[in-house]
Design a protein around this motif. Structure first.
Motif, PDB file in Angstrom:
ATOM      1  N   VAL A   5      96.483  97.900  30.918  1.00  0.00           N
ATOM      2  CA  VAL A   5      95.702  97.840  29.672  1.00  0.00           C
ATOM      3  C   VAL A   5      96.340  96.761  28.818  1.00  0.00           C
ATOM      4  N   SER A   6      95.512  95.833  28.345  1.00  0.00           N
ATOM      5  CA  SER A   6      96.085  94.724  27.609  1.00  0.00           C
ATOM      6  C   SER A   6      95.330  94.458  26.305  1.00  0.00           C
ATOM      7  N   HIS A   7      96.129  94.287  25.235  1.00  0.00           N
ATOM      8  CA  HIS A   7      95.534  93.857  23.971  1.00  0.00           C
ATOM      9  C   HIS A   7      95.712  92.353  23.884  1.00  0.00           C
ATOM     10  N   LEU A   8      94.590  91.643  23.894  1.00  0.00           N
ATOM     11  CA  LEU A   8      94.647  90.180  23.934  1.00  0.00           C
ATOM     12  C   LEU A   8      94.791  89.598  22.533  1.00  0.00           C
ATOM     13  N   GLY A   9      94.760  90.481  21.533  1.00  0.00           N
ATOM     14  CA  GLY A   9      94.802  90.053  20.125  1.00  0.00           C
ATOM     15  C   GLY A   9      93.437  90.272  19.486  1.00  0.00           C
ATOM     16  N   ASN A  10      93.454  90.439  18.130  1.00  0.00           N
ATOM     17  CA  ASN A  10      92.200  90.586  17.372  1.00  0.00           C
ATOM     18  C   ASN A  10      91.261  91.675  17.918  1.00  0.00           C
ATOM     19  N   ASN A  11      91.841  92.817  18.229  1.00  0.00           N
ATOM     20  CA  ASN A  11      91.056  93.959  18.724  1.00  0.00           C
ATOM     21  C   ASN A  11      90.243  93.666  19.991  1.00  0.00           C
ATOM     22  N   GLN A  12      90.756  92.782  20.784  1.00  0.00           N
ATOM     23  CA  GLN A  12      90.089  92.482  22.053  1.00  0.00           C
ATOM     24  C   GLN A  12      90.947  93.111  23.155  1.00  0.00           C
ATOM     25  N   TRP A  13      90.417  94.116  23.807  1.00  0.00           N
ATOM     26  CA  TRP A  13      91.175  94.828  24.840  1.00  0.00           C
ATOM     27  C   TRP A  13      90.599  94.555  26.217  1.00  0.00           C
ATOM     28  N   MET A  14      91.473  94.655  27.170  1.00  0.00           N
ATOM     29  CA  MET A  14      91.071  94.390  28.551  1.00  0.00           C
ATOM     30  C   MET A  14      91.714  95.444  29.456  1.00  0.00           C
TER      31      MET A  14
ATOM     32  N   ILE B 170      93.751 107.045  32.971  1.00  0.00           N
ATOM     33  CA  ILE B 170      94.865 106.794  32.054  1.00  0.00           C
ATOM     34  C   ILE B 170      94.490 105.755  30.987  1.00  0.00           C
ATOM     35  N   ALA B 171      93.660 104.792  31.330  1.00  0.00           N
ATOM     36  CA  ALA B 171      93.300 103.741  30.362  1.00  0.00           C
ATOM     37  C   ALA B 171      92.597 104.363  29.152  1.00  0.00           C
ATOM     38  N   LEU B 172      91.637 105.250  29.409  1.00  0.00           N
ATOM     39  CA  LEU B 172      90.894 105.870  28.301  1.00  0.00           C
ATOM     40  C   LEU B 172      91.820 106.769  27.495  1.00  0.00           C
ATOM     41  N   GLN B 173      92.661 107.509  28.212  1.00  0.00           N
ATOM     42  CA  GLN B 173      93.584 108.424  27.541  1.00  0.00           C
ATOM     43  C   GLN B 173      94.507 107.654  26.593  1.00  0.00           C
ATOM     44  N   TYR B 174      95.050 106.545  27.096  1.00  0.00           N
ATOM     45  CA  TYR B 174      95.997 105.747  26.312  1.00  0.00           C
ATOM     46  C   TYR B 174      95.315 105.098  25.105  1.00  0.00           C
ATOM     47  N   LEU B 175      94.150 104.505  25.335  1.00  0.00           N
ATOM     48  CA  LEU B 175      93.456 103.822  24.246  1.00  0.00           C
ATOM     49  C   LEU B 175      92.961 104.822  23.197  1.00  0.00           C
ATOM     50  N   ASN B 176      92.509 105.985  23.638  1.00  0.00           N
ATOM     51  CA  ASN B 176      92.086 107.007  22.675  1.00  0.00           C
ATOM     52  C   ASN B 176      93.259 107.460  21.818  1.00  0.00           C
TER      53      ASN B 176
ATOM     54  N   ASP C 244      85.633  97.944  21.521  1.00  0.00           N
ATOM     55  CA  ASP C 244      86.775  97.019  21.522  1.00  0.00           C
ATOM     56  C   ASP C 244      87.273  96.611  22.908  1.00  0.00           C
ATOM     57  N   VAL C 245      86.854  97.346  23.922  1.00  0.00           N
ATOM     58  CA  VAL C 245      87.245  96.904  25.280  1.00  0.00           C
ATOM     59  C   VAL C 245      86.209  95.878  25.715  1.00  0.00           C
ATOM     60  N   LYS C 246      86.663  94.643  25.910  1.00  0.00           N
ATOM     61  CA  LYS C 246      85.740  93.540  26.183  1.00  0.00           C
ATOM     62  C   LYS C 246      85.610  93.223  27.666  1.00  0.00           C
TER      63      LYS C 246
ATOM     64  N   LEU D  52      84.037 102.701  32.935  1.00  0.00           N
ATOM     65  CA  LEU D  52      82.881 101.819  32.724  1.00  0.00           C
ATOM     66  C   LEU D  52      81.858 102.471  31.781  1.00  0.00           C
ATOM     67  N   ARG D  53      81.660 103.773  31.950  1.00  0.00           N
ATOM     68  CA  ARG D  53      80.704 104.502  31.107  1.00  0.00           C
ATOM     69  C   ARG D  53      81.166 104.487  29.648  1.00  0.00           C
ATOM     70  N   ALA D  54      82.473 104.678  29.461  1.00  0.00           N
ATOM     71  CA  ALA D  54      82.994 104.761  28.083  1.00  0.00           C
ATOM     72  C   ALA D  54      83.052 103.389  27.412  1.00  0.00           C
ATOM     73  N   CYS D  55      83.371 102.366  28.205  1.00  0.00           N
ATOM     74  CA  CYS D  55      83.536 101.025  27.616  1.00  0.00           C
ATOM     75  C   CYS D  55      82.190 100.303  27.661  1.00  0.00           C
ATOM     76  N   LYS D  56      81.315 100.707  26.787  1.00  0.00           N
ATOM     77  CA  LYS D  56      79.909 100.271  26.842  1.00  0.00           C
ATOM     78  C   LYS D  56      79.720  98.763  26.683  1.00  0.00           C
ATOM     79  N   SER D  57      80.583  98.132  25.886  1.00  0.00           N
ATOM     80  CA  SER D  57      80.357  96.702  25.663  1.00  0.00           C
ATOM     81  C   SER D  57      81.253  95.824  26.535  1.00  0.00           C
TER      82      SER D  57
END
Lengths: 360, 198
Positions: A18-27, A41-47, A56-58, A77-82
């Motif tokens: 899980v990476s924060h690329l800056g400016n609320n852009q997550w990957m 784990i990605a959803l758990q950690y980000l939540n 915010d997950v781009k 994928l379902r949770a990270c709609k955008s």
């Protein structure tokens, strides 16, 4: 939020970045489940961090379709709609489609990476229906392809693989896994080696570059795997300061030239262990290879697996008599987090670890 | 009348036809070829339209009084043991190498437990299951007590491979419909697919 963060997770089988690329852009790269909660784990950690995963997950990238990289991916994928969904272009072939469709139709087997991929396709179908236009994976990953770009913030993400040769080769490899008439409906076995895996290069500024090595391995031919990346003259320039060591640090994925030409002389190297199989990875020899290039090497979990499960003494005794070896392969979810105050300040780097992650 | 449980006979005395009838038409009331038991010592008879034929001697016995129809079952051997299960796993065979099997185990007795890995000798697999032992095959590993009728108790670990069905044409046809849908989502248009064939 200006800080840059890269968190590596790995409980023994499975990995996720899980990476924060800056400016609320997550990957997010790959997916695995927390053994204690069975949640991605990605959803758990980000939540937990209070990140709005829907907006915010781009970018969500699946490096390949093996169980240990894809568990819970459909839920992510379902949770990270955008989020843009990215997967290997090697999967865009009739052979892989036939494989998925055949194994999807049998519902009696224990799950595999193919089952999870079938669920991902279901999610992509839902996205298509809601937008009334067919939306497959947003990007098919290929060698030296820019898949994400924020010019105002200087953020770029590239995929460095699969090479064209690996792509062609993978079609015939998938064909070998397709079940034939009258063969037994066993579970699909994983395809090795991983020449079609997607390796990622993140460019966050002049001095801050990150290399995520996926499970890519070295091949005797220059047109495959790490040799194809090394010999490419169209890959992004620079040297990575942080590296996710490829294929759990195995010697099959070690190419000296990659460490000398693509990686900083004093990098932060993170290994996700793989505790399944005859030789759990990384071995001591593998570590020797890596340590000669990085004095700051971390491992996200135990290299030997989880804690022994205590059972009834009769069961323990019988198991001991019956088995030549027996061990727990998944342990607690460990985490290694590398943070930079901002992309221009690489000297302020901090590494934090969560048990059982450790420095090697 | 004697109950089916009391019937004892040598299965070798029953012709193939009557054996398959007994298995395939058990419970069905058909007019022809119904199994009957003759008078003691309980030789087997097959009824024809007006008489019965001894399946042992082959002789027609026209005047024999036909008894009421009864079901004849092959005698099941009495149970010789009871198995008390202590622990069970579902396993997936990963690799067979140098007469050793490596498998991943999921605890069925305590599903909350993490995944385990085991290595065991190929010799532990029974001869009836050995052909099923290939990478990707699923088995059950059970540990428990084997209580014999003579009072002996043995602690055992046994492996039983699942008899999974085979892929059929109808499975493939169903999958084809799904494949068409996925090809649409992946943008594999018919034109692209036809080019791929070359």
């Amino acid at each position: 939020m200006k800080d840059i963060e890269i968190s590596f997770f790995g409980p023994g089988i499975g990995e996720c970045i899980v990476s924060h690329l800056g400016n609320n852009q997550w990957m997010i790269v790959d997916s695995c489940l927390d053994p204690s909660t069975r949640a991605p784990i990605a959803l758990q950690y980000l939540n937990q961090k209070g990140v709005n995963v829907a907006t915010d997950v781009k970018l969500f990238l699946i490096s390949h379709w093996h169980d240990d990289h894809i568990s819970g991916a459909s839920e992510v994928l379902r949770a990270c709609k955008s989020a843009k969904f990215v997967c290997s272009a090697a999967l865009r072939c009739n052979e892989f489609v036939t494989l998925v469709s055949r194994y999807q139709s049998r519902s009696m087997m224990i799950s595999s990476g193919v089952d999870e991929f079938a669920k991902i396709i279901g999610e992509l179908e839902s996205r298509s229906k809601s937008k009334k236009v067919i939306i497959g994976p947003d990007t098919w990953a290929l060698a030296d392809k820019r898949i994400f770009f924020l010019p105002n913030h200087g953020i770029e993400v590239f995929t460095l693989s699969p090479s064209d040769a690996a792509l062609t080769h993978s079609f015939s490899s998938f064909a070998k896994l397709i079940p034939t008439l009258k063969s037994t409906k066993n579970r699909v076995i994983d395809l090795y080696p991983n020449h079609a895996a997607v390796c990622v290069w993140i460019n966050l500024g002049k001095d801050l570059k990150i290399l995520l090595g996926a499970d890519l391995e070295v091949h005797r031919e220059d047109s495959f795997g790490w040799k194809a990346i090394f010999t490419s003259n169209t890959r992004p320039a620079g040297k990575a300061l942080v590296i996710k060591v490829p294929h759990h640090g195995s010697s099959n994925s070690y190419l000296k030239e990659i460490w000398t030409e693509l990686i900083d002389p004093d990098p932060i190297a993170v290994i996700t262990p793989f505790t399944k199989g005859e030789k759990p990875l990384p071995t001591d020899l593998d570590l020797k290879n890596i340590r000669q290039h990085s004095k700051r090497t971390y491992c996200t979990g135990s290299r030997t697996g989880g804690k022994h499960i205590k059972r009834d003494s009769s069961v323990e005794k019988t198991l001991k008599e019956f088995a030549k070896s027996h061990r727990v392969v998944t342990g607690k979810m460990g985490r290694v987090t590398v943070t930079f105050p901002d992309s221009a300040n690489i000297t302020g780097v901090q590494v934090s670890i969560q048990d059982p992650a450790h420095r090697l | 009348m004697y109950s089916p449980e009391e019937v004892r006979f040598d299965p070798g005395q029953v012709s193939e036809e009557t054996q398959s009838q007994r298995q395939g038409e058990r419970g069905k009331d058909t007019d022809r070829n119904v199994l009957w038991l003759g008078p003691p010592p309980f030789t087997l008879h097959k009824r024809t339209e007006s008489s019965s034929i001894s399946l042992v001697t082959g002789q027609r016995e026209p005047d024999m009084e036909l008894p009421n129809r009864i079901v004849v079952r092959l005698p099941f051997p009495p149970p010789t043991h009871r198995f008390k299960l202590l622990q069970q796993w579902e396993g997936e065979l990963i690799e067979i190498k140098n007469e050793e099997c490596t498998a991943i185990l999921r605890d069925m007795s305590h599903p909350e437990n993490p995944i385990e890995e085991i290595t065991f000798s190929v010799a532990e697999i029974s001869s009836s299951d050995i052909s099923l032992a290939v990478p990707g095959s699923i088995f059950y590993l059970s540990i428990g007590y084997y209580d014999r009728i003579d009072g002996q108790r043995l602690r055992t670990a046994s492996i039983r491979f699942r008899r999974l069905p085979a892929w059929t044409m109808s499975d493939f046809k169903r999958a084809e419909e799904e494949a068409e849908k996925i090809k649409g989502i992946f943008g594999l248009t018919k034109e692209i697919r036809s080019v791929e064939r070359y």
